[in-house]
Design an enzyme around this catalytic site. Structure first.
Site, short mmCIF file in Angstrom:
data_model
loop_
_atom_site.label_atom_id
_atom_site.label_comp_id
_atom_site.label_asym_id
_atom_site.label_seq_id
_atom_site.Cartn_x
_atom_site.Cartn_y
_atom_site.Cartn_z
N ILE A 217 0.80 -1.21 -0.04
CA ILE A 217 -0.12 -0.22 -0.06
C ILE A 217 0.92 1.29 0.06
O ILE A 217 0.33 2.44 -0.12
CB ILE A 217 -0.96 0.08 1.05
CG1 ILE A 217 -0.29 -0.19 2.41
CG2 ILE A 217 -2.10 -0.92 1.06
CD1 ILE A 217 -1.15 -0.41 3.67
N GLY A 218 1.96 1.10 -0.03
CA GLY A 218 3.04 2.39 0.11
C GLY A 218 4.36 2.03 0.19
O GLY A 218 4.85 1.01 0.48
N GLY A 220 8.07 4.19 1.44
CA GLY A 220 8.80 5.33 1.97
C GLY A 220 10.05 5.35 1.90
O GLY A 220 10.53 4.49 1.28
N ARG A 221 10.60 6.18 2.74
CA ARG A 221 11.98 6.36 2.64
C ARG A 221 12.62 4.92 3.16
O ARG A 221 13.67 4.46 2.75
CB ARG A 221 12.60 7.42 3.54
CG ARG A 221 12.61 8.67 2.73
CD ARG A 221 13.09 9.75 3.59
NE ARG A 221 11.97 9.80 4.60
CZ ARG A 221 12.03 10.89 5.61
NH1 ARG A 221 12.92 11.75 5.75
NH2 ARG A 221 10.93 10.99 6.39
N PHE A 222 12.10 4.28 4.04
CA PHE A 222 12.70 3.38 5.05
C PHE A 222 12.06 1.80 4.42
O PHE A 222 12.69 0.74 5.13
CB PHE A 222 12.34 3.24 6.52
CG PHE A 222 13.03 4.72 6.90
CD1 PHE A 222 14.23 4.96 6.81
CD2 PHE A 222 12.07 5.73 7.71
CE1 PHE A 222 14.92 6.00 6.97
CE2 PHE A 222 12.60 6.80 8.22
CZ PHE A 222 13.96 7.07 7.93
N GLY A 223 11.44 1.85 3.46
CA GLY A 223 10.92 0.46 3.08
C GLY A 223 9.49 0.43 2.67
O GLY A 223 8.67 1.38 2.37
N GLU A 224 8.78 -0.49 2.56
CA GLU A 224 7.41 -0.78 2.08
C GLU A 224 6.40 -0.87 3.01
O GLU A 224 6.82 -1.47 4.22
CB GLU A 224 7.41 -2.32 1.17
CG GLU A 224 8.13 -2.17 -0.10
CD GLU A 224 8.61 -3.73 -0.49
OE1 GLU A 224 8.18 -4.37 0.26
OE2 GLU A 224 9.05 -3.52 -1.74
N LYS A 238 4.94 -2.64 8.26
CA LYS A 238 5.99 -1.75 7.55
C LYS A 238 7.37 -2.68 7.57
O LYS A 238 7.66 -3.07 8.63
CB LYS A 238 6.17 -0.58 8.29
CG LYS A 238 7.14 0.50 7.67
CD LYS A 238 6.87 1.92 8.12
CE LYS A 238 7.83 3.09 8.14
NZ LYS A 238 7.57 4.00 8.83
N ASP A 339 9.30 14.72 12.14
CA ASP A 339 8.80 14.27 10.90
C ASP A 339 7.41 14.48 10.79
O ASP A 339 6.56 13.67 10.04
CB ASP A 339 9.25 12.99 10.41
CG ASP A 339 9.62 12.91 8.84
OD1 ASP A 339 9.52 13.94 8.40
OD2 ASP A 339 9.56 11.55 8.32
N1 LIG Z 1 -1.23 2.10 9.25
C1 LIG Z 1 -1.31 2.38 7.98
N2 LIG Z 1 -2.51 2.07 7.38
C2 LIG Z 1 -2.79 2.54 6.12
N3 LIG Z 1 -1.96 3.03 5.18
C3 LIG Z 1 -0.88 3.15 5.79
C4 LIG Z 1 -0.40 2.79 6.97
N4 LIG Z 1 0.83 3.13 7.34
C5 LIG Z 1 1.31 3.54 6.02
N5 LIG Z 1 0.23 3.63 5.07
C6 LIG Z 1 0.59 4.12 3.67
O1 LIG Z 1 1.79 3.83 3.33
C7 LIG Z 1 2.39 4.85 2.79
C8 LIG Z 1 3.83 4.81 2.89
O2 LIG Z 1 4.06 5.17 4.39
P1 LIG Z 1 5.63 5.42 4.96
O3 LIG Z 1 5.46 5.93 6.14
O4 LIG Z 1 6.43 4.11 4.57
O5 LIG Z 1 6.17 6.26 3.82
P2 LIG Z 1 5.88 8.14 3.81
O6 LIG Z 1 5.31 8.61 4.95
O7 LIG Z 1 5.23 8.11 2.38
O8 LIG Z 1 7.46 8.34 3.74
P3 LIG Z 1 8.38 8.53 5.05
O9 LIG Z 1 9.35 7.57 4.43
O10 LIG Z 1 8.90 10.05 4.57
O11 LIG Z 1 7.77 8.81 6.09
C9 LIG Z 1 1.68 6.10 3.31
O12 LIG Z 1 1.56 7.22 2.73
C10 LIG Z 1 0.31 5.50 3.52
O13 LIG Z 1 -0.39 5.66 2.34
MG LIG Z 2 5.57 7.96 6.58
#
Ligand SMILES: Nc1ncnc2c1ncn2[C@@H]1O[C@H](COP(=O)(O)OP(=O)(O)OP(=O)(O)O)[C@@H](O)[C@H]1O
Ligand SMILES: [Mg+2]
Ligand SMILES: *[C@@H]1O[C@H](CO)[C@@H](O)[C@H](O)[C@H]1NC(C)=O
Ligand SMILES: *[C@@H]1O[C@H](CO)[C@@H](O)[C@H](O)[C@H]1NC(C)=O
Ligand SMILES: *[C@@H]1O[C@H](CO)[C@@H](O)[C@H](O)[C@H]1NC(C)=O
Ligand SMILES: *[C@@H]1O[C@H](CO)[C@@H](O)[C@H](O)[C@H]1NC(C)=O
Ligand SMILES: *[C@@H]1O[C@H](CO)[C@@H](O)[C@H](O)[C@H]1NC(C)=O
Length: 509
Positions: A217-218, A220-224, A238, A339
């Site tokens: 579903i996403g 980010g910087r630190f992983g999926e 995560k 952050d």
């Molecule tokens: N608990 C959750 N429930 C539903 N979706 C989530 C949840 N956690 C993260 N996500 C989805 O996954 C995406 C990626 O999250 P992640 O925190 O890894 O990266 P980010 O916030 O986009 O960047 P960063 O690494 O800078 O925090 C989020 O933008 C959100 O759409």
């Molecule tokens: Mg994030």
């Protein structure tokens, strides 16, 4: 008459004792009581158990509190109360002995003896000499081998050791709270009532190992981030790469800070590290929210004024809780997020929010009045960095500085939310703050030019002045993003202002 008086007297005495907490029992507590000096308090029993795994010779001790309110659940889950509290059980090749006590503070202090026959079988008289000598020799060798193997491994693996010595070789035992039909929410409520810091680590592990990953579903910087399922419930997983071990560890550590659980902080479920020798998978499991992040939500939805105020209030409430220093054994340290941004806030099904991504957070150490980790100054997302962070003039020795930088970011988030407020069919398209001033992935220099030297802030449209809710929130955001950090509002002040405003709106209706 006099005996009646005495009864009343004794009653008051007992009530008094109860109020000042003399009746609460202190117990030795492992794993999840790191933040309370390995101690928990309970109105029930002190609990201890020992397990012996025959095929690996592994011995595992547990110490914790067994609260009164857990009794009914435990009894329902594991047949009889006595079975949990006072049992010697052989299950496959695991021996498990449990005991509860109420005889005094730390009555569960000493390790339980292993049950007789757990470590070997009795044999006839002629073999006794051999039976004593040979096992001792073997055990000595095993202990030495295991010892050297582990110390070698600990050096190699560093942080893993924190989670659980012995790591993968120990599978979670049949912990009573894992019995069928108990939802995650209920399980967490049961175990966090005492320490407020989360599930026992072995329970976390067995939950993690039972999760089925469904879809990504996403990123980010630190992983999926994945959606996973555990016994029919959605969870968010995560997955950190092994290079990001520190982030994984830090985030899990922060989430397990005592008393951090709050409806406006993302609910932590479990952390797990799987290591097969060459490859480490680091998982962080939290509540899943189908609306996704605030960034995702605002891109797809608009809000009415009531919805906007409620959403903003929930974010401010979460941040105020994070920032708050609560004293005492049931307290929590102040935490600054570092952050904060719309991507790190999740939207729940009733459109209130939960703050997530605590991997960069710092905790306030009250005794030394400092932050709890060595700092690399500029972390976080450049677009949301406060002016003092961008030009490195922030006083990093003062914990309040970090809170003020969070409040600056909160102001930008309020602006993102307010643009999506639909008044009479009019609203703005979703945009990130400074979308019109810097390129998509701005550098520190670009941000510094805009925020510090030109002192630009997001534009507040005129139409916001003609709607009371938008007027209130635009006033708040301006007071969040003052250049002078000490002049900014506190999260608690913002929470109170919004909550008063909401109350006055409700009165009008
Ligand atoms: N608990 C959750 N429930 C539903 N979706 C989530 C949840 N956690 C993260 N996500 C989805 O996954 C995406 C990626 O999250 P992640 O925190 O890894 O990266 P980010 O916030 O986009 O960047 P960063 O690494 O800078 O925090 C989020 O933008 C959100 O759409
Ligand atoms: Mg994030
Ligand atoms: C922590 O516990 C130890 C022993 O149990 C005790 O000596 C010490 O004073 C305690 N520290 C605090 C801060 O309570
Ligand atoms: C625990 O079990 C032992 C032996 O089975 C018994 O003597 C003891 O009274 C029990 N204790 C409790 C608290 O049930
Ligand atoms: C460990 O797991 C990874 C990924 O699943 C796999 O590629 C690797 O071969 C495994 N290594 C061993 C020693 O099992
Ligand atoms: C929103 O839902 C949460 C549970 O998901 C609940 O605790 C909270 O009270 C709800 N808030 C409002 C304002 O309805
Ligand atoms: C910053 O604001 C505080 C509080 O309003 C004020 O006391 C202080 O003088 C201000 N500092 C500067 C440099 O303007």
């Amino acid at each position: 008459m006099s005996s009646n008086l005495r009864t009343v007297f004794i009653l008051f005495y007992l009530i008094g004792l109860n109020i000042i907490g003399v009746w609460s029992l202190k117990c030795r507590c492992d794993d999840f009581c790191k933040h309370t000096n390995d101690t928990c308090e309970t109105d029930g029993y002190c609990f201890t158990s020992v397990q012996f795994k025959k095929n690996t010779n592994e011995v595992l001790y547990n110490y914790r509190c067994f609260h009164k309110e857990q009794f009914p659940d435990i009894v329902a889950g594991a047949s009889k109360h006595g079975e949990y509290c006072n049992a010697t059980k052989m299950d496959g090749d695991i021996y498990r002995v449990t005991a509860c006590c109420q005889t005094g503070d730390f009555c569960n202090r000493d390790p339980l003896p292993l049950p007789e026959g757990a470590t070997g079988a009795t044999l006839s008289s002629l073999e006794i000499v051999a039976c004593i000598a040979i096992p001792i020799l073997i055990v000595c060798i095993i202990v030495l081998v295991v010892y050297f193997y582990r110390t070698g491994n600990q050096k190699k693996r560093g942080l893993h050791h924190h989670l659980r010595p012995g790591d993968d070789s120990i599978e979670a035992p049949d912990h009573p709270i894992l019995s069928k039909g108990v939802s995650l929410k209920h399980m967490i409520e049961m175990t966090t009532s005492g320490s407020g810091s989360g599930l026992p680590l072995l329970v976390q592990r067995s939950i993690a190992r039972q999760i089925q990953l469904i879809d990504i579903i996403g990123q980010g910087r630190f992983g999926e981030v994945w959606r996973g399922r555990w016994r029919g419930e959605n969870v968010a997983v995560k997955i950190f790469s092994s290079r990001e071990e520190r982030s994984w560890f830090r985030e899990a550590e922060i989430y397990q800070t005592v008393m951090l659980r709050h409806e406006n902080i993302l609910g932590f479920i479990a952390a797990d590290n799987k290591d097969n020798g060459t490859w480490t998978q680091l998982w962080l499991i939290t509540d899943y929210h189908e609306h996704g992040s605030l960034f995702d939500f605002l891109g797809r939805n608009t809000l009415d004024t009531g919805g906007m105020i409620r959403m903003a209030l929930s974010i401010a409430t979460g941040l105020a809780h994070l920032h708050m220093d609560i004293m005492g054994t049931q307290g929590k340290p102040a935490i600054a997020h570092r952050d904060l941004k719309s991507k790190n806030i999740l939207v729940k099904s009733n459109r209130t929010c939960a703050i997530g991504d605590l991997g960069l957070a710092v905790r306030h150490d009250v005794t030394t009045d400092t932050v709890d980790i060595p700092l690399n100054n500029r972390v976080g997302t450049k677009r949301y960095m406060a002016p003092e962070v961008l030009d490195e003039t922030m006083n990093v020795d003062q914990f309040d500085s970090f809170k003020r930088a969070d409040v600056y970011a909160l102001g930008l988030i309020f602006w993102e939310v307010a643009r999506r407020c639909n008044v009479g069919g009019i609203y703005d398209e979703y945009q990130l703050p400074f979308y019109d001033a810097v390129p998509p992935d701005p550098t520190i220099e670009e941000m510094r030019r805009v925020v510090c030297y030109e002192r630009q802030r997001p534009n507040i449209p005129n139409r916001w002045q003609s709607c009371e809710a938008l007027h209130v929130i635009s006033k708040l955001m301006k007071e969040c993003w003052y250049h002078n950090a000490t002049a900014r509002l506190t999260a608690l002040r913002i929470k109170k202002t919004l909550s008063n405003f909401r109350a006055s709106e409700e009165l009008k209706m």
